[in-house]
Design a protein around this motif. Structure first.
Motif, short mmCIF file in Angstrom:
data_model
loop_
_atom_site.label_atom_id
_atom_site.label_comp_id
_atom_site.label_asym_id
_atom_site.label_seq_id
_atom_site.Cartn_x
_atom_site.Cartn_y
_atom_site.Cartn_z
N ILE A 63 41.26 27.94 41.08
CA ILE A 63 41.12 26.76 40.22
C ILE A 63 40.39 27.12 38.92
O ILE A 63 39.63 26.32 38.37
CB ILE A 63 40.45 25.57 40.95
CG1 ILE A 63 39.24 26.05 41.78
CG2 ILE A 63 41.45 24.85 41.85
CD1 ILE A 63 38.44 24.90 42.41
N CYS A 64 40.65 28.37 38.46
CA CYS A 64 40.06 28.86 37.20
C CYS A 64 40.25 27.84 36.08
O CYS A 64 41.29 27.20 35.97
CB CYS A 64 40.76 30.18 36.82
SG CYS A 64 40.37 30.73 35.14
N ARG A 65 39.24 27.73 35.23
CA ARG A 65 39.30 26.78 34.11
C ARG A 65 40.38 27.12 33.09
O ARG A 65 40.80 26.27 32.31
CB ARG A 65 37.97 26.79 33.35
CG ARG A 65 36.90 26.07 34.07
CD ARG A 65 35.61 26.04 33.27
NE ARG A 65 34.55 25.59 34.14
CZ ARG A 65 34.33 24.31 34.44
NH1 ARG A 65 35.06 23.36 33.88
NH2 ARG A 65 33.38 23.97 35.27
N HIS A 66 40.74 28.41 33.03
CA HIS A 66 41.68 28.83 31.97
C HIS A 66 42.96 29.41 32.54
O HIS A 66 43.50 30.36 31.99
CB HIS A 66 40.97 29.83 31.05
CG HIS A 66 39.69 29.28 30.49
ND1 HIS A 66 38.44 29.79 30.81
CD2 HIS A 66 39.47 28.22 29.67
CE1 HIS A 66 37.51 29.07 30.20
NE2 HIS A 66 38.10 28.11 29.50
N VAL A 112 44.34 34.30 35.77
CA VAL A 112 43.02 33.70 35.62
C VAL A 112 42.13 34.59 34.75
O VAL A 112 42.45 35.76 34.54
CB VAL A 112 42.37 33.44 37.01
CG1 VAL A 112 43.24 32.50 37.83
CG2 VAL A 112 42.14 34.74 37.77
N ASP A 113 41.03 34.02 34.26
CA ASP A 113 40.23 34.78 33.29
C ASP A 113 39.20 35.72 33.94
O ASP A 113 38.65 36.58 33.28
CB ASP A 113 39.54 33.84 32.28
CG ASP A 113 38.56 32.88 32.95
OD1 ASP A 113 38.28 33.04 34.16
OD2 ASP A 113 38.10 31.95 32.26
N HIS A 114 38.94 35.53 35.25
CA HIS A 114 37.97 36.34 36.00
C HIS A 114 36.54 36.17 35.51
O HIS A 114 35.64 36.83 36.00
CB HIS A 114 38.32 37.84 35.97
CG HIS A 114 39.69 38.16 36.49
ND1 HIS A 114 40.02 38.12 37.82
CD2 HIS A 114 40.83 38.50 35.83
CE1 HIS A 114 41.30 38.44 37.97
NE2 HIS A 114 41.81 38.66 36.78
N THR A 115 36.29 35.31 34.52
CA THR A 115 34.95 35.24 33.92
C THR A 115 34.33 33.85 33.96
O THR A 115 33.12 33.71 33.79
CB THR A 115 34.98 35.69 32.44
OG1 THR A 115 35.95 34.89 31.76
CG2 THR A 115 35.33 37.15 32.31
N CYS A 116 35.12 32.80 34.16
CA CYS A 116 34.55 31.44 34.13
C CYS A 116 33.68 31.21 35.37
O CYS A 116 33.70 32.01 36.32
CB CYS A 116 35.64 30.38 34.01
SG CYS A 116 36.53 30.05 35.53
N ASP A 117 32.95 30.11 35.37
CA ASP A 117 32.04 29.81 36.50
C ASP A 117 32.79 29.72 37.82
O ASP A 117 32.28 30.12 38.86
CB ASP A 117 31.25 28.52 36.21
CG ASP A 117 32.15 27.34 35.89
OD1 ASP A 117 33.26 27.56 35.36
OD2 ASP A 117 31.75 26.20 36.16
N LEU A 118 34.02 29.19 37.80
CA LEU A 118 34.78 29.03 39.04
C LEU A 118 35.26 30.39 39.56
O LEU A 118 35.14 30.69 40.76
CB LEU A 118 35.94 28.05 38.83
CG LEU A 118 35.49 26.63 38.46
CD1 LEU A 118 36.65 25.77 38.03
CD2 LEU A 118 34.74 25.98 39.62
N CYS A 119 35.81 31.20 38.65
CA CYS A 119 36.23 32.55 39.07
C CYS A 119 35.05 33.33 39.65
O CYS A 119 35.18 34.02 40.65
CB CYS A 119 36.79 33.34 37.88
SG CYS A 119 38.47 32.87 37.44
N ARG A 120 33.91 33.18 39.02
CA ARG A 120 32.75 33.98 39.43
C ARG A 120 32.07 33.47 40.69
O ARG A 120 31.15 34.08 41.20
CB ARG A 120 31.74 34.05 38.27
CG ARG A 120 32.34 34.78 37.08
CD ARG A 120 31.38 34.91 35.95
NE ARG A 120 30.36 35.91 36.23
CZ ARG A 120 29.41 36.24 35.37
NH1 ARG A 120 29.34 35.65 34.20
NH2 ARG A 120 28.52 37.17 35.70
#
Ligand code: NAD
Ligand code: ZN
Length: 346
Positions: free
Chosen positions: A110-113, A96-104
């Motif tokens: 369910i990370c966007r990326h 996961v990217d750890h930075t998208c709205d869902l990760c944060r």
């Protein structure tokens, strides 16, 4: 270290895999290189092997398959601080990217990326696999490799079974593939009052019994709705854990769920289908939960807790072991339906 390794590769668009000699993966500053000890076959790998519509849309060959695995760390990138050479690790397969709205906001599962190991980048059906250090999960050195390899897949079951309150409740599990039977084991460990389980394969119903189901049913032989209603004095169940993706099982399961009940859905239907939402969901006031992957990292701590306490024993589920070179036989075994988990040893 050698410069070449054995790997099972999806070489082209179309069915099948090939065993190839390929260069060892090059690691980046935040990556680790793992010498694979054991790697198990997932239903997703079967979709890629068969090259179904999903696989054709998602996979960009050539790619090394496999995402359920464990092994020893043999090299770490320059910026890696929390993993050491010699560590025995499993891996979260979702990068996961750890930075998208869902990760944060605590929803990294369910990370966007999301990128999946062995799907969107090279995986573990190989002697070595490279992953971000952030995806490593430390295991005790004496953990059996075939069990450590299963942790990722077990996590799907743990996430599903613990999403609903099952303690002292009547639970229906539809679909007793590997994830379904592990879900039964978790529901049992979590204190379910009674567990009803359905599958069209008698082999799998046998596994379901072994892993803790009270009543097993084949929709091929009997009316599952009738059987469960008889078993529950006409009331139905408090919780549905849907692990098949079969439209008829989803309909039967929702019909058997009491009003106000909790449906947790993990099985993936192969295509969209019609459902009587008004009568099966809305007017019953039920809660429906979709399950994707494992919660990062709550589910992994639950995996550890359930395995180390002995509350769940996954050994009976490992029914077949093959060398990596025998991958064809391993996939045929998996596709026969007459297996639990099939594990490959590179
Ligand atoms: P699997 O294909 O081995 O298991 C599905 C089981 O459902 C099989 O045993 C099959 O016989 C049974 N089945 C088919 N029709 C049925 C019916 N009408 N009634 C009852 N059972 C029926 O797959 P698995 O590896 O155990 O995974 C279970 C499901 O979860 C699959 O659909 C898989 O694609 C999906 N999955 C989802 C996630 C996620 O993150 N949501 C992760 C892993 C797997
Ligand atoms: Zn994200």
């Amino acid at each position: 270290m050698p410069s070449l390794m054995k790997a099972v590769v999806k070489t082209h668009a179309g069915p099948g895999f090939e065993l190839r000699q390929v260069p060892l993966p090059q690691i980046g500053p935040k990556d680790i290189l793992i010498r694979t000890r054991a790697t198990s076959i997932c239903g997703t790998d079967v979709h890629i092997y068969n090259w179904d519509v999903w696989a054709a849309n998602r996979i960009k060959p050539p790619v090394i398959i496999g995402h359920e695995f464990c092994g020893d760390v043999v090299e770490i990138g320059a910026q890696v601080t929390d993993v050491q050479v010699g560590d025995f690790v499993s891996a979260e397969s979702h990068i996961v990217d750890h930075t998208c709205d869902l990760c944060r906001t605590g929803m990294a599962h369910i990370c966007r990326h999301t990128q999946i190991i062995g799907v969107d980048r090279d995986g573990s059906f190989a002697e070595y696999v490279c992953i971000p250090a952030a995806n490593a999960w430390h295991n005790p050195p004496n953990m059996p490799p075939e069990i450590a390899a299963l942790e990722e897949n077990f996590g799907n079951a743990v996430h599903t079974a613990l999403e609903a309150e099952v303690v002292a409740r009547k639970v229906l599990v539809t679909g007793c593939g590997p994830v379904g039977v592990m879900t039964i084991a978790v529901a049992r460990a979590a204190g379910a009052r009674s567990i009803y389980a359905s599958d069209i394969s008698d082999y799998r119903l046998g596994l379901a019994k072994k892993m803790g189901a009270d009543v097993v049913m084949s929709p091929k032989r009997e009316d599952v709705v009738k059987t469960v209603l008889e078993e529950t004095s006409g009331e139905g169940v408090d919780v549905l854990l849907e692990m098949s993706g079969a439209p008829s099982a989803i309909r039967d399961g929702l019909q058997l769920l009491k009003a106000g009940g909790h449906a947790v859905l993990l099985g993936l239907p192969s295509k969209p289908f019609e459902l009587d939402l008004a009568n099966l969901v809305i007017m019953k006031g039920i809660t429906v939960h979709g399950i994707a992957g494992r919660k990062l990292w709550e589910t992994w701590y639950e995996i550890r807790g359930l395995l180390r306490s002995g509350a769940v024993n996954l050994e009976p589920l490992v029914t077949h072991r093959f060398k990596l070179e025998e991958f064809e036989l391993a996939f045929q075994t998996m596709m026969s339906g007459e297996s639990g988990k099939v594990v490959l040893f590179p």
